[in-house]
Design an enzyme around this catalytic site. Structure first.
Site, mmCIF file in Angstrom:
data_model
loop_
_atom_site.group_PDB
_atom_site.id
_atom_site.type_symbol
_atom_site.label_atom_id
_atom_site.label_comp_id
_atom_site.label_asym_id
_atom_site.label_seq_id
_atom_site.Cartn_x
_atom_site.Cartn_y
_atom_site.Cartn_z
ATOM 1 N N HIS A 148 0.859 -1.192 0.000
ATOM 2 C CA HIS A 148 0.000 0.000 0.000
ATOM 3 C C HIS A 148 0.893 1.239 0.000
ATOM 4 C CE1 HIS A 148 -3.765 -2.206 0.761
ATOM 5 N NE2 HIS A 148 -2.966 -3.068 1.386
ATOM 6 N N LEU A 149 0.911 1.941 -1.141
ATOM 7 C CA LEU A 149 1.734 3.158 -1.236
ATOM 8 C C LEU A 149 0.937 4.401 -0.843
ATOM 9 C CD1 LEU A 149 3.729 2.432 -4.533
ATOM 10 C CD2 LEU A 149 4.539 2.219 -2.171
ATOM 11 N N ARG A 150 -0.386 4.261 -0.767
ATOM 12 C CA ARG A 150 -1.306 5.280 -0.209
ATOM 13 C C ARG A 150 -1.509 6.540 -1.038
ATOM 14 N NH1 ARG A 150 -3.634 1.709 2.974
ATOM 15 N NH2 ARG A 150 -2.652 1.338 4.980
ATOM 16 N N ASN B 74 -6.504 0.818 -3.016
ATOM 17 C CA ASN B 74 -7.406 1.478 -2.051
ATOM 18 C C ASN B 74 -6.863 2.849 -1.636
ATOM 19 O OD1 ASN B 74 -5.326 0.288 -0.586
ATOM 20 N ND2 ASN B 74 -6.610 -0.266 1.158
ATOM 21 N N ASP C 247 -8.588 -5.133 -2.994
ATOM 22 C CA ASP C 247 -7.917 -5.395 -1.707
ATOM 23 C C ASP C 247 -8.361 -4.451 -0.597
ATOM 24 O OD1 ASP C 247 -6.026 -6.678 0.019
ATOM 25 O OD2 ASP C 247 -4.896 -4.807 -0.081
ATOM 26 N N HIS D 204 -8.792 -10.346 -1.902
ATOM 27 C CA HIS D 204 -8.858 -10.243 -0.441
ATOM 28 C C HIS D 204 -10.158 -10.960 -0.076
ATOM 29 C CE1 HIS D 204 -8.793 -7.757 3.430
ATOM 30 N NE2 HIS D 204 -9.979 -8.343 3.445
ATOM 31 N N HIS E 199 -2.893 -12.735 0.907
ATOM 32 C CA HIS E 199 -2.655 -12.991 2.344
ATOM 33 C C HIS E 199 -3.523 -14.092 2.950
ATOM 34 C CE1 HIS E 199 -6.012 -10.216 2.345
ATOM 35 N NE2 HIS E 199 -5.261 -9.106 2.331
ATOM 36 N N ASN F 290 -5.796 -7.200 8.831
ATOM 37 C CA ASN F 290 -6.928 -7.798 8.145
ATOM 38 C C ASN F 290 -6.446 -8.547 6.905
ATOM 39 O OD1 ASN F 290 -9.405 -8.475 7.209
ATOM 40 N ND2 ASN F 290 -10.008 -6.411 6.572
ATOM 41 N N ASP G 1 1.995 -6.995 2.404
ATOM 42 C CA ASP G 1 0.784 -6.212 2.698
ATOM 43 C C ASP G 1 1.185 -4.981 3.525
ATOM 44 O OD1 ASP G 1 -1.786 -5.297 2.853
ATOM 45 O OD2 ASP G 1 -2.544 -6.889 4.132
HETATM 46 O O1 DOR Z 1 -4.499 -5.047 7.337
HETATM 47 C C1 DOR Z 1 -4.805 -4.595 6.248
HETATM 48 N N1 DOR Z 1 -4.590 -3.294 5.927
HETATM 49 N N2 DOR Z 1 -5.385 -5.404 5.367
HETATM 50 C C2 DOR Z 1 -5.883 -4.955 4.216
HETATM 51 O O2 DOR Z 1 -6.376 -5.758 3.454
HETATM 52 C C3 DOR Z 1 -5.866 -3.516 3.894
HETATM 53 C C4 DOR Z 1 -4.753 -2.846 4.594
HETATM 54 C C5 DOR Z 1 -4.805 -1.333 4.526
HETATM 55 O O3 DOR Z 1 -5.100 -0.785 3.468
HETATM 56 O O4 DOR Z 1 -4.500 -0.705 5.544
#
Ligand code: DOR
Length: 430
Positions: free
Chosen positions: A62-64, A94, A152, A179, A232, A279, A306
């Site tokens: 996740h590079l956000r 996401n 995801d 996911h 995962h 998660n 992840d």
């Molecule tokens: O723990 C998690 N964080 N699982 C995910 O599937 C999404 C991720 C997030 O975007 O923070």
């Protein structure tokens, strides 16, 4: 100008290589591999005692950016990736806006090029806004560089929608990475449903909430023929389902994370450490053991992190209020060496499969081998360095790691992408 890397233990099972030798890099490619190569005007880098492998790839990061730059951005996330020994990452969609259009895919690619710390292979969302209701513009995204599709962070709840996603993805020769989470069963589950959730008074997230979607999607894979990749996976039963699907000859692959392998639900105690809230959740010790067996026997295709950075103020809350996720990209390689390779549980060759060869194959990327003519995407690891995981060791903006305080062995020393150093002596190149 060419570069001569000297005296590395070069390991790549793809070409049967496992010996101390020199590697010459010219114009971004491996030009020569052999013993005692002459300098011939090359810049020389003596990396005695280190291990050179095809560059490592983390296909779940996740590079956000865009939208959550306060947690991480493409510059800091890819810096962290290089620091952790990666030459490429697959970014998750996401973001805000969600990466569900060609223009957002192009934005991610442009920002990654500007940062220049590693390759970024963006994934696009399966459904618009990750809502599971309307297909995203998958064809357009594929045309503009999306390497895979995933919602995801969420499971696709509707089986007919998932079928359509798979049908579209296979037309564009892209995997669907899932996911697996049945919302009706999982509800507001916080940690694995079991004795620990009961003891701590936290709502349980049952294993079946994951396994039901894995089972459903395997059947949809049978129906559509789409390459289906389970993200995962965390449970023994989930692994069994995947093992059986592979035995049936279905195009099913899967990944596991270091936290589901090396931690379990019993790590969560009455200190309610929110860094351990992930998660899917940390499962039982027996589940973690089943994941390890699957890493050893070949059922698991890829190791991923992840990497899920969050800001301090988000994690520093009541357990139920904190977001799911932990960082991982800067500790993963060291964890694999400390917990898997050093104790002889897996070989370096298997690590190369799990972190370099299979991840590229899953995403239909060109092969990278330690052989003449291949791109010089190389990770050089110092397997002897010992270090302690502390927040100040990270290039990531975040430090919500479940491994803080762990003493690890081995760390990336140099990383080369297309022959250009992105990490040198453990320091990220600018
Ligand atoms: O723990 C998690 N964080 N699982 C995910 O599937 C999404 C991720 C997030 O975007 O923070």
């Amino acid at each position: 100008m060419s570069l001569l890397i000297k005296n590395v233990l070069a390991i790549d099972g793809q070409v049967g290589l496992h010996e101390v030798c020199d590697i010459r890099i010219e114009d971004g490619l491996i030009a020569e591999i052999g013993k005692d190569l002459p300098e011939d005007g090359s810049e020389v880098r003596d990396l005695t005692g280190c291990v050179a492998t095809p560059g490592f790839v983390d296909i779940h990061v996740h590079l956000r950016e865009p939208g959550y730059e306060y947690k991480e951005d493409i510059e800091s996330g890819t810096r962290a990736a290089a620091h952790g020994g990666m030459v490429a990452v697959c970014s998750m969609p996401n973001t805000n806006p969600v990466t569900d259009t060609a223009s957002t895919i192009e934005f991610v690619l442009r920002r990654a090029r500007e940062a220049g710390h590693c390759r970024v292979l963006p994934s696009g969302a399966c459904t618009q806004g990750l809502k599971g209701e309307i297909l995203a513009e998958m064809g357009d995204m594929a045309l503009h560089g999306a390497v895979a599709f995933t919602d995801d962070g969420r499971g696709v709840q509707d089986a007919a929608m998932m079928r359509r996603v798979m049908e579209y993805a296979s037309q564009f020769d892209r995997p669907v990475m899932a996911h697996c989470q049945d919302d009706a069963l999982v509800g507001s589950g916080q940690i694995n449903e079991g004795p620990v959730s009961t003891l701590l008074g936290l709502t349980g997230w049952p294993a079946q909430g994951e396994e039901i979607q894995i089972a459903r999607d395997i059947e949809l894979c049978r129906l559509t023929g789409c390459h289906y990749h389970v993200q995962h996976v965390t449970t023994a039963r989930g692994i069994d389902l995947i093992r059986q699907a592979k035995a049936d000859g279905l195009p099913v692959t899967c990944e596991v994370t270091p936290h589901h392998l090396f931690l379990d639900e019993t790590c969560i105690d009455d200190s309610y450490n929110t860094y351990l809230k992930v998660n899917p959740p940390l499962r039982s010790a027996d589940d973690a053991k089943a994941l390890l067996e699957a890493v050893i026997d070949g059922t698991v295709d890829a190791l991923v992190t992840d990497h899920a950075p969050h800001a301090d103020f988000e994690k520093d809350r009541e357990f139920e209020e904190a977001p799911f996720g932990m960082t991982g990209i800067e500790t993963a390689l060291s964890l694999y060496i400390t917990k898997l390779v050093d104790p002889g549980i897996i070989t370096w060759e298997r690590l190369v499969e799990l972190l370099a060869a299979n991840p590229r194959e899953i995403l239909n990327q060109p092969k990278v081998k330690l052989a003449v003519g291949y791109p010089a995407d190389i990770t050089v690891t110092d397997p002897k360095i010992e270090w302690t995981v502390t927040p100040d060791e990270f290039e990531s903006k975040a430090y919500n790691s479940g491994f803080l305080g762990w003493e690890l062995k081995g760390r990336a020393r140099d990383v080369y992408v297309d022959g250009k150093a992105t990490l040198k002596d453990g320091v990220v190149c600018d």
